[in-house]
Design an enzyme around this catalytic site. Structure first.
Site, PDB file in Angstrom:
ATOM      1  N   LYS A  96      51.607  45.363  48.604  1.00 44.31           N
ATOM      2  CA  LYS A  96      51.371  45.829  49.971  1.00 44.31           C
ATOM      3  C   LYS A  96      52.680  45.957  50.718  1.00 44.31           C
ATOM      4  O   LYS A  96      53.577  45.117  50.580  1.00 44.31           O
ATOM      5  CB  LYS A  96      50.459  44.844  50.713  1.00 44.31           C
ATOM      6  CG  LYS A  96      49.022  44.927  50.267  1.00 44.31           C
ATOM      7  CD  LYS A  96      48.134  44.158  51.207  1.00 44.31           C
ATOM      8  CE  LYS A  96      46.777  43.956  50.569  1.00 44.31           C
ATOM      9  NZ  LYS A  96      45.914  43.085  51.386  1.00 44.31           N
ATOM     10  N   ASP A  98      38.991  42.387  44.255  1.00 40.40           N
ATOM     11  CA  ASP A  98      37.641  42.188  44.782  1.00 40.40           C
ATOM     12  C   ASP A  98      37.610  41.960  46.282  1.00 40.40           C
ATOM     13  O   ASP A  98      38.643  41.709  46.919  1.00 40.40           O
ATOM     14  CB  ASP A  98      36.989  40.978  44.109  1.00 40.40           C
ATOM     15  CG  ASP A  98      37.573  39.668  44.628  1.00 40.40           C
ATOM     16  OD1 ASP A  98      38.809  39.512  44.557  1.00 40.40           O
ATOM     17  OD2 ASP A  98      36.809  38.830  45.132  1.00 40.40           O
ATOM     18  N   VAL A 124      42.219  46.175  49.753  1.00 42.63           N
ATOM     19  CA  VAL A 124      41.891  47.122  48.688  1.00 42.63           C
ATOM     20  C   VAL A 124      41.032  46.446  47.612  1.00 42.63           C
ATOM     21  O   VAL A 124      41.130  45.234  47.395  1.00 42.63           O
ATOM     22  CB  VAL A 124      43.151  47.749  48.050  1.00 42.63           C
ATOM     23  CG1 VAL A 124      43.845  48.680  49.034  1.00 42.63           C
ATOM     24  CG2 VAL A 124      44.121  46.682  47.547  1.00 42.63           C
ATOM     25  N   ASP A 147      50.650  40.407  47.873  1.00 44.72           N
ATOM     26  CA  ASP A 147      50.360  40.581  49.298  1.00 44.72           C
ATOM     27  C   ASP A 147      51.433  39.823  50.080  1.00 44.72           C
ATOM     28  O   ASP A 147      52.486  40.383  50.391  1.00 44.72           O
ATOM     29  CB  ASP A 147      48.938  40.072  49.572  1.00 44.72           C
ATOM     30  CG  ASP A 147      48.488  40.290  51.002  1.00 44.72           C
ATOM     31  OD1 ASP A 147      49.274  40.846  51.790  1.00 44.72           O
ATOM     32  OD2 ASP A 147      47.358  39.906  51.339  1.00 44.72           O
ATOM     33  N   ARG A 151      35.041  44.584  41.945  1.00 41.93           N
ATOM     34  CA  ARG A 151      36.149  44.279  41.052  1.00 41.93           C
ATOM     35  C   ARG A 151      36.266  45.269  39.886  1.00 41.93           C
ATOM     36  O   ARG A 151      37.349  45.587  39.432  1.00 41.93           O
ATOM     37  CB  ARG A 151      35.971  42.862  40.496  1.00 41.93           C
ATOM     38  CG  ARG A 151      37.249  42.227  40.038  1.00 41.93           C
ATOM     39  CD  ARG A 151      36.994  40.895  39.363  1.00 41.93           C
ATOM     40  NE  ARG A 151      36.755  39.764  40.251  1.00 41.93           N
ATOM     41  CZ  ARG A 151      37.684  39.119  40.938  1.00 41.93           C
ATOM     42  NH1 ARG A 151      38.932  39.522  40.885  1.00 41.93           N
ATOM     43  NH2 ARG A 151      37.375  38.091  41.684  1.00 41.93           N
ATOM     44  N   GLU A 210      50.307  40.570  37.483  1.00 42.11           N
ATOM     45  CA  GLU A 210      49.463  40.411  38.666  1.00 42.11           C
ATOM     46  C   GLU A 210      48.806  41.732  39.035  1.00 42.11           C
ATOM     47  O   GLU A 210      49.326  42.802  38.722  1.00 42.11           O
ATOM     48  CB  GLU A 210      50.313  39.931  39.852  1.00 42.11           C
ATOM     49  CG  GLU A 210      50.145  38.462  40.200  1.00 42.11           C
ATOM     50  CD  GLU A 210      48.802  38.117  40.837  1.00 42.11           C
ATOM     51  OE1 GLU A 210      47.800  38.813  40.606  1.00 42.11           O
ATOM     52  OE2 GLU A 210      48.755  37.119  41.570  1.00 42.11           O
ATOM     53  N   ASP A 211      47.672  41.638  39.709  1.00 45.54           N
ATOM     54  CA  ASP A 211      47.036  42.834  40.242  1.00 45.54           C
ATOM     55  C   ASP A 211      47.725  43.286  41.525  1.00 45.54           C
ATOM     56  O   ASP A 211      47.990  44.454  41.727  1.00 45.54           O
ATOM     57  CB  ASP A 211      45.540  42.578  40.496  1.00 45.54           C
ATOM     58  CG  ASP A 211      45.284  41.283  41.270  1.00 45.54           C
ATOM     59  OD1 ASP A 211      46.234  40.505  41.513  1.00 45.54           O
ATOM     60  OD2 ASP A 211      44.120  41.043  41.642  1.00 45.54           O
ATOM     61  N   GLY A 258      41.910  38.554  39.105  1.00 45.05           N
ATOM     62  CA  GLY A 258      42.229  39.931  39.474  1.00 45.05           C
ATOM     63  C   GLY A 258      42.988  40.771  38.463  1.00 45.05           C
ATOM     64  O   GLY A 258      42.793  41.977  38.381  1.00 45.05           O
TER      65      GLY A 258
END
Ligand code: IMP
Ligand code: MG
Length: 170
Positions: free
Chosen positions: A126, A154, A148, A98, A160, A94-95, A41
């Site tokens: 998030k 993805d 998302v 969560d 992606r 990191e993307d 990601g």
């Protein structure tokens, strides 16, 4: 399935530029920064961020997988760093954060190798109670607790490479 744009391309570019400036300032006195991108990601965010930094830096990757079907939060290393990070300044890239399990695991795993420092940089986080106690050092944006996609993120390996971040309504 429909997509609704949450963070457009121009906003992403502006925010990444700001984050890179902040990181470059913070590490200005260090010899080198090791960027650890979390595959898959983070590869797009890392590419954009790394090119905007003005400090000496090196790019490394890890690939992680959360164990499926457990609530223990166990994470497995699929691909490890190539170089030794002992005594190095490390930034996890990191993307998304969560639940925060992935970065929490990676942080502990990397700290055990004796780096000079380890910090966390994520493009989005998030807004949910569980991730609130994760100490993110560099945060691009808070987003609502929805699925998302785009900008590296993805859904079953789709969407992606969209150039923006969108909310996926299933
Ligand atoms: P964690 O819950 O913070 O450990 O996040 C685990 C991983 O789930 C992240 O690194 C992402 O790869 C993935 N993930 C979590 N939320 C989303 C999302 O909304 N879209 C795409 N991937 C996500
Ligand atoms: Mg990720």
């Amino acid at each position: 399935m429909t997509l609704s744009v949450l963070i457009d391309e121009a906003t992403i570019a502006r925010r990444v530029k700001e984050m890179a400036a902040e990181i470059s300032r913070d590490y200005a006195d260090q010899e080198e920064l090791v960027l650890v991108g979390v595959l898959r990601g983070a590869f797009i965010f890392l590419a954009d961020l790394a090119r905007r930094l003005t400090i000496p830096r090196r790019v490394e990757f890890v690939a992680l997988q959360s164990y499926q079907g457990t609530t223990s939060g166990a994470v497995r290393v699929l691909m490890d760093l190539e170089s030794d990070i002992r005594g190095k300044h490390v930034l996890i890239v990191e993307d998304i954060v969560d639940s925060g399990r992935t970065v929490r695991y990676l942080m502990e795993n990397l700290k055990a190798r004796g780096p000079a420092s380890v910090r966390i940089c994520t493009f989005v986080r998030k807004q949910r109670r569980e991730s609130a106690d994760i100490d993110v050092d560099y945060l691009g944006m808070e987003i609502p607790d929805a699925w998302v996609v785009g900008y590296g993120l993805d859904y079953n390996d789709q969407y992606r490479t969209l150039p923006y971040v969108a909310k996926l309504e299933i």
